[in-house]
Design a protein around this motif. Structure first.
Motif, short mmCIF file in Angstrom:
data_model
loop_
_atom_site.label_atom_id
_atom_site.label_comp_id
_atom_site.label_asym_id
_atom_site.label_seq_id
_atom_site.Cartn_x
_atom_site.Cartn_y
_atom_site.Cartn_z
N ALA A 159 -2.95 -4.84 -12.11
CA ALA A 159 -2.48 -3.59 -12.37
C ALA A 159 -1.07 -3.52 -11.60
CB ALA A 159 -3.44 -2.54 -12.41
N GLU A 160 -0.17 -2.80 -12.34
CA GLU A 160 1.18 -2.67 -11.66
C GLU A 160 1.07 -1.25 -10.85
OE1 GLU A 160 4.26 -2.68 -14.72
OE2 GLU A 160 4.11 -4.62 -14.98
N MET A 161 1.85 -1.29 -9.89
CA MET A 161 1.74 0.00 -9.05
C MET A 161 2.43 1.14 -9.65
SD MET A 161 4.57 -0.73 -5.80
CE MET A 161 3.62 -2.25 -5.55
N LEU A 216 -13.01 -1.46 -8.21
CA LEU A 216 -11.65 -1.00 -8.26
C LEU A 216 -10.74 -1.91 -7.44
CD1 LEU A 216 -12.60 2.87 -8.15
CD2 LEU A 216 -11.92 1.45 -10.37
N TYR A 217 -9.30 -1.70 -7.38
CA TYR A 217 -8.92 -2.59 -6.53
C TYR A 217 -7.31 -1.72 -6.36
CZ TYR A 217 -11.21 -6.23 -9.15
OH TYR A 217 -12.38 -7.04 -9.35
N LEU A 218 -6.76 -2.13 -5.19
CA LEU A 218 -5.47 -1.64 -4.84
C LEU A 218 -4.57 -2.79 -4.28
CD1 LEU A 218 -3.72 0.80 -3.92
CD2 LEU A 218 -4.94 0.66 -1.74
N GLY A 219 -3.36 -2.92 -5.10
CA GLY A 219 -2.55 -4.16 -4.76
C GLY A 219 -3.15 -5.49 -4.83
N GLY A 220 -4.08 -5.38 -5.94
CA GLY A 220 -4.58 -6.53 -6.12
C GLY A 220 -5.76 -7.20 -5.29
N TYR A 228 0.80 -1.11 -0.04
CA TYR A 228 -0.06 0.10 0.13
C TYR A 228 0.83 1.46 -0.05
CZ TYR A 228 -2.16 3.63 2.92
OH TYR A 228 -2.61 4.89 3.52
N ARG A 229 2.04 1.25 0.90
CA ARG A 229 2.80 2.45 1.06
C ARG A 229 3.64 2.86 -0.44
NH1 ARG A 229 7.86 3.89 1.46
NH2 ARG A 229 8.13 5.76 2.73
N ASP A 277 -6.92 1.04 -8.95
CA ASP A 277 -6.77 0.31 -10.31
C ASP A 277 -8.01 -0.30 -10.87
OD1 ASP A 277 -3.83 0.61 -10.21
OD2 ASP A 277 -3.70 -1.04 -8.96
N LEU A 278 -8.10 -0.54 -12.29
CA LEU A 278 -9.34 -1.11 -12.81
C LEU A 278 -9.38 -2.81 -12.86
CD1 LEU A 278 -9.50 1.22 -15.80
CD2 LEU A 278 -10.78 1.64 -13.71
#
Length: 605
Positions: A175-177, A412-416, A51-52, A170-171
């Motif tokens: 997705a890559e960070m 939506l996604y964050l870090g998978g 996340y960071r 991310d969609l």
């Protein structure tokens, strides 16, 4: 020497906040931190370092997260955004474990505490708190996390917040960070001399804006008057006409926050049945909760409460995150009406009226007025107002703020990890102790209330009333819809007069000037046809003829099917039929006779 001075007063890299942005600094106090925020629940155990790292690699996409404010000496101009030379990401990223058993109550208590704490204006005005240990929340997998965010309102509005959300998340889960960003090289801080020079230039230009603003305002005033005459609309609700209520006292520093989650599809279904807007239905749901909450405390005002409804002035598709681009309108919430459906219908009428006048005045014109107010004067005036509790000395400007921001209707996604829900938060001030933030995302609507321990200590009860208000409104609308469908089945039998009425509708459409002077809504009650009625709306520019009832018709004409057919075909005289008792009129007889002349004209066309 002169070259050195020029170097010292260079200010191309700094940017002043707008007058509208500055208003959120004027009204900030120890009891009223002016940040907006959210609680985002993320499915599964998102790793803190992932996340960071995601934030670190993307923070350059929204520059204001690395800028802070500098104030001009003597407050002769608005503050300026400048790069923070000491920016440290870890000073803005908090990390805590949810106390207790990780329940929803624990999360909302933690969020309330975070929202109570003001942001440090010596640094960039934001913070994200990573909350782990969501182990006991229904429909949320054990071990999930939440992100509690705060960003000062001077930097962002609701639509900008939605844009910021699209940059963080991310969609797709794969997705890559992002690539390794370039090193942050902050511009040097401006000195007091450069700020003074820049501000003097701005101050000199402000009077030049005044004639244009006056011209715009005069044009808008004339346009508003024309709307009143042409559309026959009542004047809009104005500030300081709202009733006194427990929501409009002096607030305390400790925030109380909670939310209610509804199905977007179910709310849309109600909107479609009632032929209104999604926002009107949501206003009606909030109005129902307010009415019940205050009624149980024996403090419900006798006249309708008023909501301030922010309106985005951003161009369509603009999701930029910078600054505030908003205006607002005032809407009466019909809290004095007991029946939920009637309340919704009145709210719909009120929002139509408010939107018409708001469009005439122009949102940009309203916002531009703030640019002419000197920062120092407005800032001191706001402090005096707060210090001496002056909100007690006048009627409320309005009773409650209800803001609705549409979000993406896909996951939506964050870090998978999937973003499960987003719930909003916004600031309150003295005299305006409740704000309701509505946000839609991925098929759900969150209706989040922010208040304080003084104004609404039992905010959990109010949030429950929002859910129950939605359920009650849905139940009643579905019953109404069932009755309408049953009535429609009865009306499938064609009356003899139906083709003639259809012919009249076509002629009115072809000749819009026909009957323009009548300005009335009629209800034709076909007395021998199982409750079949026709609405003829000739109000203003309307030319509407359709089967159905009218809430408050100005004239009711009672006539059987055979006589209606003859009348529409100009085969009998209306006045004679009234005398003979074959037709009865309720309401203005002269208006009915004007309608008769219009029908006679149409029959000969």
């Amino acid at each position: 020497m002169s070259k050195k001075i020029k170097e010292q007063i260079k200010t191309k890299h700094i940017r002043s906040i707008s007058g509208l942005d500055a208003s959120f600094l004027y009204i900030e106090s120890e009891r009223s931190p002016m940040h907006v925020g959210s609680v985002a629940v993320i499915e599964g155990s998102l790793d803190f370092e992932t996340y960071r790292e995601t934030i670190r690699r993307r923070i350059h996409q929204f520059p204001k997260l690395r800028k802070r404010l500098v104030y001009v000496p003597l407050s002769i101009d608005y503050p300026y955004w400048v790069d923070d030379p000491h920016f440290d990401l870890d000073m803005h990223l908090g990390r805590i474990a949810l106390p207790g058993d990780g329940s929803w109550k624990d999360l909302r208590d933690v969020a309330s505490q975070i929202f109570s704490e003001p942001l440090d204006q010596s640094r960039p005005l934001w913070s994200f708190t990573y909350v782990e240990g969501l182990d006991n929340i229904p429909q949320v997998p054990k071990g999930s996390v939440a992100i509690v965010s705060k960003i000062h309102h001077v930097a962002i509005d609701g639509m900008g917040g939605a844009g910021l959300m699209s940059m963080i998340f991310d969609l797709t889960p794969k997705a890559e960070m992002g690539k390794e960003p370039k090193p942050f090289k902050p511009e040097p801080l401006p000195n007091e001399l450069s700020l003074m020079v820049r501000s003097i230039k701005s101050f000199v230009n402000k009077p030049l804006k005044f004639p244009g603003l006056v011209t715009e305002t005069l044009k808008a005033t004339v346009k508003t008057g024309m709307i009143s005459r042409i559309k026959h609309l009542d004047p809009p609700t104005v500030p300081f006409t709202s009733p006194a209520s427990p929501l409009n006292g002096i607030i305390s520093p400790r925030r109380k926050w909670n939310t209610a989650i509804l199905s977007l599809d179910r709310v849309k279904a109600l909107k479609n049945i009632m032929e209104t807007t999604l926002n009107d239905v949501l206003l009606a749901i909030c109005a129902g909760a307010l009415r019940r909450y205050l009624l149980e405390k024996d403090e419900l005002p006798k006249i309708p409460m008023v909501a301030m409804v922010p309106i985005s002035t951003r161009p369509s598709g603009d999701m930029s995150v910078g600054g505030n681009q908003i205006s607002s309108m005032l809407v009466q919430l019909a809290t004095n009406i007991e029946d939920p459906i009637e309340r919704l219908e009145v709210i719909q009428e009120n929002t139509i009226r408010s939107k018409s006048y708001h469009g005439a005045m122009g949102a940009k014109s309203l916002a531009n007025m703030a640019e002419l107010v000197p920062f120092g004067i407005a800032n001191q005036a706001a402090r005096v107002y707060t210090r001496y509790n002056m909100s007690k000395l006048h009627k409320p400007v309005f009773n409650v703020t209800i803001t609705n921001v549409p979000g993406p209707q896909f996951p939506l996604y964050l870090g998978g990890h999937k973003l499960l829900s987003v719930m909003g938060m916004a600031p309150i001030i003295d005299g305006m102790g409740l704000i309701i933030t509505i946000f839609s995302y991925d098929g759900h609507i969150t209706i989040s209330s922010t208040s304080c321990a003084q104004t609404m200590p039992d905010i959990d009860v109010f949030s429950r009333y929002i859910r129950e208000s939605a359920n009650d409104l849905e139940k009643r609308i579905l019953v109404l819809d069932k009755k309408r469908k049953a009535k429609k089945v009865k009306e499938t039998r064609k009356n003899e007069s139906d083709p003639s009425m259809t012919d009249l509708r076509k002629k009115l459409k072809a000749k819009p000037a026909m009957g323009k002077d009548i300005g009335t809504i009629f209800l034709i009650d076909v007395t021998d046809s199982d409750g079949v009625t026709w609405k003829i709306d000739l109000k203003g520019n309307n030319r509407l003829i359709r089967k159905g009832s009218v809430k408050d018709p100005e004239v009711i004409i009672n006539i059987n099917d055979a006589h209606l057919k003859r009348w529409l075909n100009d085969e009998f005289n209306l006045e004679t039929a009234i005398v003979q008792g074959r037709v009865s009129i309720e309401g203005d007889l002269n208006k009915a006779m004007k309608l008769g002349k219009m029908i006679e004209e149409a029959a000969k066309a």
